[in-house]
Design an enzyme around this catalytic site. Sequence first.
Site, PDB file in Angstrom:
ATOM      1  N   ASP A 167       5.216  -7.452   7.788  1.00 43.41           N
ATOM      2  CA  ASP A 167       6.301  -8.068   7.026  1.00 43.41           C
ATOM      3  C   ASP A 167       5.765  -9.392   6.499  1.00 43.41           C
ATOM      4  O   ASP A 167       5.642 -10.373   7.244  1.00 43.41           O
ATOM      5  CB  ASP A 167       7.524  -8.291   7.924  1.00 43.41           C
ATOM      6  CG  ASP A 167       8.688  -8.942   7.184  1.00 43.41           C
ATOM      7  OD1 ASP A 167       8.507  -9.301   5.999  1.00 43.41           O
ATOM      8  OD2 ASP A 167       9.772  -9.095   7.786  1.00 43.41           O
TER       9      ASP A 167
ATOM     10  N   SER B 166       0.604   1.927  -5.755  1.00 41.14           N
ATOM     11  CA  SER B 166      -0.479   2.388  -4.879  1.00 41.14           C
ATOM     12  C   SER B 166      -0.623   3.904  -4.949  1.00 41.14           C
ATOM     13  O   SER B 166      -1.745   4.427  -5.075  1.00 41.14           O
ATOM     14  CB  SER B 166      -0.203   1.939  -3.440  1.00 41.14           C
ATOM     15  OG  SER B 166      -1.222   2.374  -2.571  1.00 41.14           O
ATOM     16  N   ARG B 167       0.479   4.618  -4.854  1.00 39.13           N
ATOM     17  CA  ARG B 167       0.433   6.082  -4.864  1.00 39.13           C
ATOM     18  C   ARG B 167      -0.117   6.622  -6.178  1.00 39.13           C
ATOM     19  O   ARG B 167      -0.967   7.525  -6.196  1.00 39.13           O
ATOM     20  CB  ARG B 167       1.837   6.658  -4.631  1.00 39.13           C
ATOM     21  CG  ARG B 167       2.395   6.432  -3.248  1.00 39.13           C
ATOM     22  CD  ARG B 167       3.832   6.922  -3.155  1.00 39.13           C
ATOM     23  NE  ARG B 167       3.942   8.349  -3.423  1.00 39.13           N
ATOM     24  CZ  ARG B 167       4.580   8.877  -4.480  1.00 39.13           C
ATOM     25  NH1 ARG B 167       5.156   8.096  -5.382  1.00 39.13           N
ATOM     26  NH2 ARG B 167       4.630  10.171  -4.643  1.00 39.13           N
TER      27      ARG B 167
ATOM     28  N   LYS C 291       0.970  -8.494 -11.536  1.00 35.38           N
ATOM     29  CA  LYS C 291       2.201  -9.074 -12.067  1.00 35.38           C
ATOM     30  C   LYS C 291       3.418  -8.437 -11.374  1.00 35.38           C
ATOM     31  O   LYS C 291       3.282  -7.347 -10.794  1.00 35.38           O
ATOM     32  CB  LYS C 291       2.266  -8.876 -13.583  1.00 35.38           C
ATOM     33  CG  LYS C 291       2.572  -7.430 -14.037  1.00 35.38           C
ATOM     34  CD  LYS C 291       2.985  -7.406 -15.474  1.00 35.38           C
ATOM     35  CE  LYS C 291       3.575  -6.033 -15.815  1.00 35.38           C
ATOM     36  NZ  LYS C 291       4.199  -5.956 -17.108  1.00 35.38           N
TER      37      LYS C 291
ATOM     38  N   ASP D 105       4.844   2.512  -5.190  1.00 35.21           N
ATOM     39  CA  ASP D 105       4.607   3.475  -6.270  1.00 35.21           C
ATOM     40  C   ASP D 105       3.286   3.207  -6.984  1.00 35.21           C
ATOM     41  O   ASP D 105       2.568   4.142  -7.332  1.00 35.21           O
ATOM     42  CB  ASP D 105       5.779   3.409  -7.257  1.00 35.21           C
ATOM     43  CG  ASP D 105       5.792   4.587  -8.207  1.00 35.21           C
ATOM     44  OD1 ASP D 105       5.830   5.741  -7.727  1.00 35.21           O
ATOM     45  OD2 ASP D 105       5.750   4.371  -9.439  1.00 35.21           O
TER      46      ASP D 105
ATOM     47  N   ALA E 275       0.803  -1.230   0.000  1.00 37.82           N
ATOM     48  CA  ALA E 275       0.000   0.000   0.000  1.00 37.82           C
ATOM     49  C   ALA E 275       0.833   1.275   0.000  1.00 37.82           C
ATOM     50  O   ALA E 275       0.298   2.352  -0.276  1.00 37.82           O
ATOM     51  CB  ALA E 275      -0.948   0.005   1.192  1.00 37.82           C
TER      52      ALA E 275
ATOM     53  N   HIS F 181       0.718  -8.019 -21.787  1.00 42.04           N
ATOM     54  CA  HIS F 181      -0.099  -7.032 -22.496  1.00 42.04           C
ATOM     55  C   HIS F 181      -0.298  -7.376 -23.974  1.00 42.04           C
ATOM     56  O   HIS F 181      -1.420  -7.384 -24.482  1.00 42.04           O
ATOM     57  CB  HIS F 181       0.534  -5.642 -22.399  1.00 42.04           C
ATOM     58  CG  HIS F 181       0.799  -5.185 -21.000  1.00 42.04           C
ATOM     59  ND1 HIS F 181       0.003  -5.537 -19.939  1.00 42.04           N
ATOM     60  CD2 HIS F 181       1.780  -4.395 -20.489  1.00 42.04           C
ATOM     61  CE1 HIS F 181       0.473  -4.986 -18.834  1.00 42.04           C
ATOM     62  NE2 HIS F 181       1.541  -4.301 -19.140  1.00 42.04           N
TER      63      HIS F 181
ATOM     64  N   HIS G 266      -3.418  -4.778 -16.461  1.00 44.43           N
ATOM     65  CA  HIS G 266      -4.127  -3.489 -16.479  1.00 44.43           C
ATOM     66  C   HIS G 266      -4.524  -3.056 -17.884  1.00 44.43           C
ATOM     67  O   HIS G 266      -5.428  -2.235 -18.045  1.00 44.43           O
ATOM     68  CB  HIS G 266      -3.292  -2.399 -15.785  1.00 44.43           C
ATOM     69  CG  HIS G 266      -2.130  -1.898 -16.570  1.00 44.43           C
ATOM     70  ND1 HIS G 266      -0.861  -2.413 -16.451  1.00 44.43           N
ATOM     71  CD2 HIS G 266      -2.045  -0.913 -17.501  1.00 44.43           C
ATOM     72  CE1 HIS G 266      -0.046  -1.769 -17.249  1.00 44.43           C
ATOM     73  NE2 HIS G 266      -0.740  -0.855 -17.907  1.00 44.43           N
TER      74      HIS G 266
END
Length: 482
Positions: A90, A19-20, A145, A17, A14, A237, A175
């Site tokens: 962890d 997630s952000r 992935k 990168d 969470a 993809h 995605h």
Amino acid sequence: MAALRSSTLLLFGATGDLSRRMLLPSLYALHADNLVGDDLVIYGTARSEMDDTEFRQFTKDALCEFLPEDRKNEGLIDSFLERIFYQTLDASTIDGFDDLAKKIGDISGGLSIFLSTAPFLFEPTINGLKSAGLAGDNVKIGLEKPLGTDFESSMVINDAVAAVFPECRTFRIDHYLGKETVQNLMALRFANMMFEPLWNSHAIEHVQITVSETVGLEGRAGFYDDTGALRDMVQNHMLQLLALIAMEPPASFDSTAIRDEKVKVLRSLRVPNDNDVVTGQYGDGAVDGQPVKSYVDDFGGLSRTETFVAIKAFVDNWRWQGVPFYLRTGKRLSERRSEIVIQFKPVAHNIFKDKAGSLASNRLIIRLQPEEYVRLLVMAKEPGLDREGITLREVPLDLSLTKAFSHMRRRIAYERLLLDLIEGDQTLFVRRDEVEGQWRWIDAIRAIWQRDKNMPKNYGAGSWGPSAAIALTERDGVSWND
């Protein structure tokens, strides 16, 4: 069987990168548009030491940085943050999972898990979830992935997941399948009478799929050098795009029917010979007018990893017999672009052969990014009195998805995928036999490279790849759609 909709969402990784940039902004967008239930609670977990207040601040900072300006609403952001909680964990050790389960509490309303972690952590994470009671019949798991580095390692991960989560509760994420234009492939083919009768070897000469990037390693040197373009882009993809283009019409628009047809395509892929695969590695050059260094400089040492790959592929079935599918992807190329080009065959008899202007064959261009459009190139007569004869010219019939649906909000892929995970719709997720079909084909290509000790060819950054990639198509009388 999992409940249709979950009231709890758990994000692993969470504070990362992904997630952000994607997950937290996507979840906020779903909240802002009232697309998730009022009862949905979101828990984040990662190694980073945080409490709920600190993670809410982390989330707010991410939203301020990555949300478009027109989406920023202080009241909505504050109400979204009320859904957010955090538990440090962890995942490599089983010790903290009981505390995670205690933090989450009641999951009788259904739990959806988004697991974005290093491949070596999949098995201990799955075991930890099971030991803590977070893997029951009302729990769904989404897997980001990379799911392994080859067929064997992928099987290990999938076996570990399958030991706890049956396929009906497993959501493997690609995605690209969440992109509007990718989903429009099925609408284009199966909702328009004009295309499906021509969607075969009788009318189509070849297909091109290009996914090009202008960026280099962007801080992913270790991961990318162990992966390369073939496994990073083609294995997932690009093969998913190929499967959507080539699949037979499904009996219905549901997850089982659609994925059944994609699997048939992947199993029909012919392993290309050595002459039908080109690999490259970028050297010094210029991108967008700015000088950039070579892969060797970016990586910090010599490497045999390919940053470019072009493949001439065939689908050995009745529909596509003899039709080449040209795949191309790479880093530090001339421009950022994802597109599919369907090249139709010439008309059977050219009645205009003695007239001015050349008669070009029709092309259908489906652009996925950065623009989103469908363009059909057709022949038309130039205006005039034609005293010197008819003059023909190729003209585009354009459908800009951005303009055609300008009154509707454009969704990023993870908004749709997260919502489908929460609601339990598997249509846009990848089934295990699809992953296995993809890896078998990729591993066969890599086995040829290892046997022949192939070295990637150098290409200048800012170009369209090594010259051998041009020769790959030109020897068939075909040019890339540059």
